[in-house]
Design an enzyme around this catalytic site. Structure first.
Site, PDB file in Angstrom:
ATOM      1  N   ILE A 169     -83.234  30.250 -20.779  1.00 24.53           N
ATOM      2  CA  ILE A 169     -84.103  29.852 -22.000  1.00 24.53           C
ATOM      3  C   ILE A 169     -85.355  30.508 -21.846  1.00 24.53           C
ATOM      4  O   ILE A 169     -85.991  30.814 -22.876  1.00 24.53           O
ATOM      5  CB  ILE A 169     -84.131  28.234 -21.925  1.00 24.53           C
ATOM      6  CG1 ILE A 169     -82.781  27.712 -22.463  1.00 24.53           C
ATOM      7  CG2 ILE A 169     -85.188  27.889 -23.318  1.00 24.53           C
ATOM      8  CD1 ILE A 169     -82.611  26.300 -22.635  1.00 24.53           C
ATOM      9  N   ASP A 188     -92.510  30.880 -11.714  1.00 23.77           N
ATOM     10  CA  ASP A 188     -91.000  30.488 -11.181  1.00 23.77           C
ATOM     11  C   ASP A 188     -91.279  30.721  -9.731  1.00 23.77           C
ATOM     12  O   ASP A 188     -91.668  31.797  -9.267  1.00 23.77           O
ATOM     13  CB  ASP A 188     -89.940  31.659 -11.990  1.00 23.77           C
ATOM     14  CG  ASP A 188     -88.597  30.819 -11.888  1.00 23.77           C
ATOM     15  OD1 ASP A 188     -88.297  30.821 -10.515  1.00 23.77           O
ATOM     16  OD2 ASP A 188     -88.055  30.661 -12.813  1.00 23.77           O
ATOM     17  N   ALA A 259     -89.799  20.820 -23.561  1.00 25.41           N
ATOM     18  CA  ALA A 259     -88.225  20.656 -24.121  1.00 25.41           C
ATOM     19  C   ALA A 259     -87.335  20.685 -22.812  1.00 25.41           C
ATOM     20  O   ALA A 259     -86.203  21.232 -23.155  1.00 25.41           O
ATOM     21  CB  ALA A 259     -87.988  21.627 -25.090  1.00 25.41           C
ATOM     22  N   ALA A 260     -87.884  20.549 -21.797  1.00 27.81           N
ATOM     23  CA  ALA A 260     -87.117  20.456 -20.444  1.00 27.81           C
ATOM     24  C   ALA A 260     -86.577  19.357 -19.942  1.00 27.81           C
ATOM     25  O   ALA A 260     -85.362  18.944 -20.044  1.00 27.81           O
ATOM     26  CB  ALA A 260     -87.679  21.447 -19.356  1.00 27.81           C
ATOM     27  N   ARG A 261     -87.395  18.528 -19.249  1.00 29.94           N
ATOM     28  CA  ARG A 261     -87.049  17.260 -18.613  1.00 29.94           C
ATOM     29  C   ARG A 261     -88.261  16.307 -18.790  1.00 29.94           C
ATOM     30  O   ARG A 261     -89.436  16.578 -18.736  1.00 29.94           O
ATOM     31  CB  ARG A 261     -86.731  17.306 -17.118  1.00 29.94           C
ATOM     32  CG  ARG A 261     -85.457  18.142 -16.685  1.00 29.94           C
ATOM     33  CD  ARG A 261     -84.365  17.611 -17.199  1.00 29.94           C
ATOM     34  NE  ARG A 261     -83.089  18.167 -16.750  1.00 29.94           N
ATOM     35  CZ  ARG A 261     -82.614  19.175 -17.272  1.00 29.94           C
ATOM     36  NH1 ARG A 261     -83.304  19.576 -18.489  1.00 29.94           N
ATOM     37  NH2 ARG A 261     -81.476  19.879 -16.592  1.00 29.94           N
ATOM     38  N   ASP A 285     -89.932  16.769 -26.293  1.00 26.95           N
ATOM     39  CA  ASP A 285     -88.503  16.396 -27.024  1.00 26.95           C
ATOM     40  C   ASP A 285     -87.845  15.795 -25.841  1.00 26.95           C
ATOM     41  O   ASP A 285     -86.572  15.445 -26.224  1.00 26.95           O
ATOM     42  CB  ASP A 285     -87.949  17.876 -27.371  1.00 26.95           C
ATOM     43  CG  ASP A 285     -86.436  17.748 -28.045  1.00 26.95           C
ATOM     44  OD1 ASP A 285     -86.487  17.142 -28.989  1.00 26.95           O
ATOM     45  OD2 ASP A 285     -85.670  18.227 -27.677  1.00 26.95           O
ATOM     46  N   GLU A 290     -84.533   7.619 -21.878  1.00 23.41           N
ATOM     47  CA  GLU A 290     -83.992   7.729 -23.177  1.00 23.41           C
ATOM     48  C   GLU A 290     -83.018   6.691 -23.580  1.00 23.41           C
ATOM     49  O   GLU A 290     -82.239   6.415 -22.704  1.00 23.41           O
ATOM     50  CB  GLU A 290     -83.797   9.276 -23.498  1.00 23.41           C
ATOM     51  CG  GLU A 290     -84.515  10.114 -23.080  1.00 23.41           C
ATOM     52  CD  GLU A 290     -84.222  11.738 -23.423  1.00 23.41           C
ATOM     53  OE1 GLU A 290     -83.047  12.078 -23.601  1.00 23.41           O
ATOM     54  OE2 GLU A 290     -85.077  12.632 -22.951  1.00 23.41           O
ATOM     55  N   HIS A 313     -85.146  14.404 -28.557  1.00 22.92           N
ATOM     56  CA  HIS A 313     -84.289  15.205 -27.770  1.00 22.92           C
ATOM     57  C   HIS A 313     -83.181  15.977 -28.384  1.00 22.92           C
ATOM     58  O   HIS A 313     -81.916  15.946 -28.563  1.00 22.92           O
ATOM     59  CB  HIS A 313     -83.263  14.425 -26.768  1.00 22.92           C
ATOM     60  CG  HIS A 313     -83.064  15.182 -25.471  1.00 22.92           C
ATOM     61  ND1 HIS A 313     -82.941  14.788 -24.055  1.00 22.92           N
ATOM     62  CD2 HIS A 313     -82.493  16.615 -25.236  1.00 22.92           C
ATOM     63  CE1 HIS A 313     -82.380  15.568 -23.315  1.00 22.92           C
ATOM     64  NE2 HIS A 313     -82.245  16.677 -24.234  1.00 22.92           N
ATOM     65  N   ILE A 314     -83.877  16.718 -29.560  1.00 23.74           N
ATOM     66  CA  ILE A 314     -82.976  17.386 -30.463  1.00 23.74           C
ATOM     67  C   ILE A 314     -82.807  19.067 -30.121  1.00 23.74           C
ATOM     68  O   ILE A 314     -82.581  19.846 -30.946  1.00 23.74           O
ATOM     69  CB  ILE A 314     -83.486  17.447 -31.989  1.00 23.74           C
ATOM     70  CG1 ILE A 314     -84.883  17.601 -32.096  1.00 23.74           C
ATOM     71  CG2 ILE A 314     -83.300  15.705 -32.480  1.00 23.74           C
ATOM     72  CD1 ILE A 314     -85.381  17.611 -33.427  1.00 23.74           C
TER      73      ILE A 314
END
Length: 450
Positions: A169, A188, A259-261, A285, A290, A313-314
């Site tokens: 991603i 990274d 939008a990861a964790r 997200d 959750e 979480h979409i």
């Protein structure tokens, strides 16, 4: 088949799959085309682990397909003696006890590819909406308030983006950012990822702090754990947020997207950074906690903070992504079922373990401990049975203390010879759990692909 002396002797061809958490319905058709009968459990049952365990005991399923919520632990794994694999219809694997799977000889595979485009588009949609203050403008317009001005409204072109995690991603985010005319930085801790990023013309940051300092936008795309198995919980702290855009001057959008964790950072750290003005706007997200379903009670830790846009979480919840995932994981099941090939195992991301011998041949696949002498016991048993090993593939997963081996052989081993593998491996290695699972089946010359 069943467990014999603590070893899973798996079915030659898989017959049953238990499907949880509503993967796309097309998955059922793909499985039936392979001769695997799918069984879906409703949410009311899935929310009761004991009920799922009971169904596994009754059905003795070969495979479990699931998304990201239901917890697969040792009791779930032990409920079906035929269980060969847990196949995740998502990227995240933190809902599976991987150590227990290794002990039980159950492989775990995911889909690291199919939802990427959906996540990438959500990220850029949020970046544009936050940079242009679209959400605030919409809310004001619904109150009959006209807010046309250029204050704190920005284009993406010419801005810098720092991508935390240059996986599948992350790379797609970088490629799209270039199309918007953005300058790409990334962080990274994998040397291979850094080399790939630099080769593609992106700038590697030495530290997370540097990534935040050089960026107008920061977006996070890391897994629950890094490549060395260390948790990414609280990877990002208030101190990082406080540095966002520090080298970009006062006219930086200073936007953060996760939008990861949900546990990559503490909600209170992001809220504090927003309230103090270090982060101008954010979108999340994912959350530390959750709900299992939309009917469950949920507390949003960011509620009441208008600068933080919240979505449920979409990232992968699109009409296009879910059918892609179904097709992909069905293909994963097909390779495993028909050839013993393991791809996208969460124990060794990016690895494919399989043989490419010319059919017809027999496949012998073994999940075993990585104790010294265990692999030799398998090779010796094939030799002593008078069979020829046409081709084999082997991978150790030392962090989890086990290995997967698949061999193409010219004739099958008898049950007695298979048991000799178990006995010899235990004797040589001194490990009573040396062999965890064994499967043997025939690959015909006229076999058809899925």
């Amino acid at each position: 088949m069943a467990k014999i002396d603590g070893v899973r002797f798996l079915n030659d061809q898989f017959k049953k799959a238990l499907i949880l958490e509503h993967p796309d319905p097309s998955l059922d058709d793909y499985l039936r085309a392979q001769g695997i009968e799918p069984e879906r459990l409703p949410d009311a049952v899935v929310q009761q682990p004991e009920a799922v365990i009971e169904r596994l005991k009754e059905g003795q399923h070969d495979l479990i397909f699931k998304r990201s919520r239901f917890l697969v632990d040792e009791r779930v794994l032990q409920a079906s003696e035929n269980l060969a694999a847990v196949i995740l219809c998502c990227i995240g694997d933190d809902s599976v006890d991987k150590e227990a799977c290794a002990r039980e000889g159950v492989m775990v595979m995911n889909d690291p590819i199919s939802n990427a485009r959906s996540v990438v588009e959500l990220v850029f949609g949020e970046m544009i909406c936050l940079a242009r203050r679209v959400f605030q403008a919409n809310e004001a317009a619904h109150r009959h308030v006209w807010t046309k001005d250029n204050r704190k409204r920005y284009e993406l072109q010419g801005k810098t983006i720092a991508i935390i995690g240059l996986g599948n991603i992350g790379k797609q985010v970088a490629q799209m950012a270039e199309k918007f005319g953005m300058q790409v930085y990334f962080y990274d801790n994998r040397e291979v990822a850094r080399e790939v990023g630099r080769t593609l013309g992106w700038t590697a940051c030495r530290t997370l702090t540097e990534a935040f300092r050089v960026a107008d936008f920061v977006t996070v795309h890391v897994s629950a754990e890094d490549h060395r198995g260390r948790s990414n919980r609280n990877l990002i702290t208030y101190e990082h947020f406080a540095q966002l855009g520090a080298e970009r001057g006062p006219n930086s959008p200073r936007i953060f997207i996760n939008a990861a964790r949900g546990f990559i950072h503490k909600p209170e750290d992001l809220i504090r950074a927003v309230q103090e003005g270090h982060v101008q706007a954010a979108a999340v997200d994912v959350y530390p906690s959750e709900p299992a379903s939309k009917d469950d009670t949920w507390h949003n830790p960011y509620a009441g903070i208008p600068e933080i846009v919240c979505t449920p979480h979409i990232g992968a919840a699109t009409q296009e992504a879910q059918p892609r995932i179904a097709a992909y994981v069905a293909g994963t099941a097909h390779l495993f079922n028909k050839y013993g090939t393991v791809r996208d195992t969460v124990f060794g991301p990016g690895q494919v373990i399989g043989v490419e011998a010319e059919p017809p041949y027999w496949v012998l696949s073994v999940v075993h401990s990585d104790a010294r002498g265990t692999k030799k016991a398998i090779s010796d048993a094939i030799y002593e049975a008078g069979a020829s090993n046409l081709q084999s593939s082997h991978r150790d997963f030392s962090r989890y203390g086990f290995a997967y081996e698949v061999s193409a052989i010219d004739k099958p081993l008898s049950q007695e010879q298979l048991m000799r593998i178990v006995e010899t491996a235990r004797r040589i290695s001194g490990d009573p759990t040396a062999i965890r699972a064994i499967r043997q089946f025939y690959v015909p010359a006229n076999g058809t692909d899925f």
